[in-house]
Design a protein around this motif. Structure first.
Motif, short mmCIF file in Angstrom:
data_model
loop_
_atom_site.label_atom_id
_atom_site.label_comp_id
_atom_site.label_asym_id
_atom_site.label_seq_id
_atom_site.Cartn_x
_atom_site.Cartn_y
_atom_site.Cartn_z
N ASN A 23 0.86 -1.18 0.00
CA ASN A 23 0.00 0.00 0.00
C ASN A 23 0.90 1.23 0.00
O ASN A 23 1.86 1.29 0.74
CB ASN A 23 -0.89 0.00 1.25
CG ASN A 23 -2.01 1.00 1.16
OD1 ASN A 23 -2.05 1.82 0.25
ND2 ASN A 23 -2.92 0.95 2.11
N ARG A 24 0.60 2.22 -0.84
CA ARG A 24 1.36 3.46 -0.89
C ARG A 24 0.55 4.56 -0.21
O ARG A 24 -0.63 4.73 -0.47
CB ARG A 24 1.66 3.85 -2.32
CG ARG A 24 2.37 5.21 -2.40
CD ARG A 24 3.04 5.44 -3.70
NE ARG A 24 4.18 4.55 -3.74
CZ ARG A 24 4.84 4.28 -4.85
NH1 ARG A 24 4.48 4.80 -5.97
NH2 ARG A 24 5.87 3.47 -4.82
N VAL A 25 1.19 5.31 0.69
CA VAL A 25 0.53 6.37 1.46
C VAL A 25 1.16 7.71 1.10
O VAL A 25 2.38 7.84 1.05
CB VAL A 25 0.67 6.11 2.97
CG1 VAL A 25 0.04 7.22 3.78
CG2 VAL A 25 0.07 4.77 3.34
N GLU A 26 0.31 8.70 0.83
CA GLU A 26 0.79 10.06 0.57
C GLU A 26 0.60 10.90 1.81
O GLU A 26 -0.48 10.91 2.40
CB GLU A 26 0.02 10.69 -0.58
CG GLU A 26 0.29 10.04 -1.91
CD GLU A 26 -0.42 10.75 -3.05
OE1 GLU A 26 -0.62 11.99 -2.97
OE2 GLU A 26 -0.79 10.05 -4.00
N THR A 27 1.66 11.59 2.24
CA THR A 27 1.59 12.47 3.41
C THR A 27 2.08 13.86 3.02
O THR A 27 2.52 14.08 1.88
CB THR A 27 2.48 11.93 4.56
OG1 THR A 27 3.85 12.07 4.19
CG2 THR A 27 2.17 10.48 4.86
N GLU A 28 2.06 14.76 3.97
CA GLU A 28 2.55 16.11 3.72
C GLU A 28 4.04 16.13 3.42
O GLU A 28 4.54 17.04 2.77
CB GLU A 28 2.25 17.00 4.93
CG GLU A 28 0.78 17.21 5.17
CD GLU A 28 0.51 17.94 6.48
OE1 GLU A 28 1.43 18.11 7.29
OE2 GLU A 28 -0.65 18.33 6.67
#
Length: 56
Positions: A23-28
């Motif tokens: 799973n790829r997560v985008e954060t600030e």
């Protein structure tokens, strides 16, 4: 999973070390990849983590 790999207490359970799903997560601060363990027994209870308050 609550126990070490190859530990006896995990044997015979329905959700014993079933691998993971990427799973790829985008954060600030950017993106990062996770390996999310499978939970075929449906025992995982997700929790939403709130954002920290905005600084002034």
């Amino acid at each position: 999973m609550g126990y070490e790999r190859h530990a006896a207490e995990g044997r015979g359970t329905s959700s014993s070390r079933n691998g993971s799903t990427p799973n790829r997560v985008e954060t600030e601060i950017g993106e990062f990849d996770l390996a999310v363990p499978r939970d075929w027994a449906g025992t995982f209870k997700p929790v939403t983590v709130p954002k920290p308050p905005a600084s002034s």
